[in-house]
Scaffold this motif. Structure first.
Motif, mmCIF file in Angstrom:
data_model
loop_
_atom_site.group_PDB
_atom_site.id
_atom_site.type_symbol
_atom_site.label_atom_id
_atom_site.label_comp_id
_atom_site.label_asym_id
_atom_site.label_seq_id
_atom_site.Cartn_x
_atom_site.Cartn_y
_atom_site.Cartn_z
ATOM 1 N N LEU A 1 0.852 -1.190 0.000
ATOM 2 C CA LEU A 1 0.000 0.000 0.000
ATOM 3 C C LEU A 1 0.883 1.233 0.000
ATOM 4 O O LEU A 1 1.929 1.246 0.654
ATOM 5 C CB LEU A 1 -0.876 0.079 1.252
ATOM 6 N N VAL A 2 0.420 2.255 -0.715
ATOM 7 C CA VAL A 2 1.069 3.561 -0.665
ATOM 8 C C VAL A 2 0.002 4.574 -0.273
ATOM 9 O O VAL A 2 -1.032 4.682 -0.946
ATOM 10 C CB VAL A 2 1.703 3.941 -2.011
ATOM 11 N N LYS A 3 0.226 5.280 0.813
ATOM 12 C CA LYS A 3 -0.747 6.238 1.309
ATOM 13 C C LYS A 3 -0.070 7.586 1.555
ATOM 14 O O LYS A 3 1.164 7.666 1.641
ATOM 15 C CB LYS A 3 -1.362 5.742 2.628
ATOM 16 N N ARG A 4 -0.890 8.606 1.667
ATOM 17 C CA ARG A 4 -0.364 9.947 1.940
ATOM 18 C C ARG A 4 -0.511 10.259 3.429
ATOM 19 O O ARG A 4 -1.414 9.748 4.101
ATOM 20 C CB ARG A 4 -1.102 10.970 1.110
ATOM 21 N N MET B 1 6.740 -2.760 7.433
ATOM 22 C CA MET B 1 6.088 -4.029 7.105
ATOM 23 C C MET B 1 5.199 -4.394 8.291
ATOM 24 O O MET B 1 5.679 -4.410 9.439
ATOM 25 C CB MET B 1 7.135 -5.117 6.873
ATOM 26 N N TYR B 2 3.931 -4.680 8.011
ATOM 27 C CA TYR B 2 3.001 -5.052 9.075
ATOM 28 C C TYR B 2 2.649 -6.531 8.931
ATOM 29 O O TYR B 2 2.259 -6.997 7.860
ATOM 30 C CB TYR B 2 1.737 -4.188 9.010
ATOM 31 N N PHE C 1 1.315 -18.252 13.767
ATOM 32 C CA PHE C 1 1.152 -18.397 12.319
ATOM 33 C C PHE C 1 1.006 -17.000 11.741
ATOM 34 O O PHE C 1 0.110 -16.253 12.120
ATOM 35 C CB PHE C 1 -0.098 -19.222 12.002
ATOM 36 N N PHE C 2 1.893 -16.673 10.819
ATOM 37 C CA PHE C 2 1.931 -15.320 10.272
ATOM 38 C C PHE C 2 1.315 -15.252 8.885
ATOM 39 O O PHE C 2 1.369 -16.214 8.105
ATOM 40 C CB PHE C 2 3.384 -14.840 10.160
ATOM 41 N N GLY C 3 0.767 -14.084 8.568
ATOM 42 C CA GLY C 3 0.405 -13.774 7.205
ATOM 43 C C GLY C 3 1.638 -13.367 6.419
ATOM 44 O O GLY C 3 2.757 -13.321 6.949
ATOM 45 N N GLU C 4 1.427 -13.046 5.130
ATOM 46 C CA GLU C 4 2.561 -12.720 4.262
ATOM 47 C C GLU C 4 3.065 -11.301 4.466
ATOM 48 O O GLU C 4 4.117 -10.943 3.953
ATOM 49 C CB GLU C 4 2.151 -12.917 2.804
ATOM 50 N N GLY C 5 2.313 -10.515 5.198
ATOM 51 C CA GLY C 5 2.771 -9.151 5.471
ATOM 52 C C GLY C 5 2.146 -8.126 4.536
ATOM 53 O O GLY C 5 1.778 -8.434 3.401
ATOM 54 N N SER C 6 2.030 -6.926 5.048
ATOM 55 C CA SER C 6 1.552 -5.781 4.259
ATOM 56 C C SER C 6 2.606 -4.693 4.347
ATOM 57 O O SER C 6 2.885 -4.194 5.441
ATOM 58 C CB SER C 6 0.220 -5.246 4.818
ATOM 59 N N ARG C 7 3.186 -4.356 3.189
ATOM 60 C CA ARG C 7 4.222 -3.324 3.203
ATOM 61 C C ARG C 7 3.564 -1.982 2.930
ATOM 62 O O ARG C 7 3.043 -1.751 1.847
ATOM 63 C CB ARG C 7 5.291 -3.615 2.155
#
Lengths: 116, 112
Positions: A11-14, A88-89, A106-112
């Motif tokens: 994701l890219v946010k302002r 990275m979340y 157990f982890f997800g793949e992550g959200s950058r």
């Protein structure tokens, strides 16, 4: 096969925008967690939840909130994104509470997330 | 400073070499876990060590928990490119199960 799914990989946010990061697990785990991962700092716990509607602050909750309306879903909310929240979340779930027994995370793949 | 210090931070080796990664603390842990995180993925649990002095083997990977439960090591024999990733140790303190700590990780690159 067990699965933790995070809704957005990138994701890219302002600055100032509201950001929602969604996480869903299919293992019927009661315990869910949000971490952020930064180089050299390892994983830091933001919030966790041991039950529906329940939430507890982790080590770095400032600037974040969470929602657990259903057992399988745990959302992380950035009310007003700032550049220092670029990271990275990682969402995780566990059968055991943190530190109890030898429970596996157990982890997800992550959200950058990048905040401009 | 991290409660769990991992060393080295970075390791770049040739396929076939052996290596050891260390996870150290001045505090006593109830147990320690090792995770591997491949690029673009979340961490995946490799092993949990529970008893002081315990040694566990997972194919070419050997994990050891220190006698005093303050440290752990991961030894890889004949490393392969598939071993490339970030290795993280993690665990709860012995007297505070509500806190779970992660080390900062060791980034391993195995070149073919």
């Amino acid at each position: 096969d067990v699965k933790v799914t995070q809704s957005s990989r990138y994701l890219v946010k302002r600055t100032g925008e509201k950001v929602f990061l969604e996480c869903v697990q299919d293992m019927d785990h009661e315990n869910m967690f949000w971490y952020r991962q930064d180089p050299g700092l390892g994983l830091r716990l933001i919030y966790f939840s041991y039950d529906v509607k329940m939430k507890e602050k982790g080590d770095i909750p400032e600037g974040y909130s969470v929602s657990r309306e259903k057992k399988e879903r745990f959302s992380l909310i950035l009310e007003s994104a700032s550049t220092n929240q670029t990271s990275m979340y990682l969402c995780a779930s566990s059968l055991s509470r943190l530190g109890r027994g030898t429970g596996e995370l157990f982890f997800g793949e992550g959200s950058r997330l990048t905040v401009l | 400073t991290q409660l769990l210090e991992q060393s080295p931070q970075f390791l770049s080796i040739q396929e076939g070499e052996n290596l050891t990664v260390y996870c150290n603390s001045s505090s006593v842990f109830s147990s320690l876990q090792w995770y591997r995180q491949e690029p673009g993925e979340g961490p995946v649990l490799l092993v949990t060590v529970v008893t002081g002095g315990e040694v566990k083997k997972l194919k070419r990977l050997t994990f050891q928990f220190g006698d005093a439960r303050k440290d752990s090591s991961l030894h890889i024999t004949a490393a392969q490119p598939g071993d490339t990733g970030l290795y993280l140790c993690a665990g709860p303190l012995i007297y505070n199960f509500n806190k779970f700590y992660f080390g900062s990780g060791t980034k391993l690159n195995v070149k073919p």
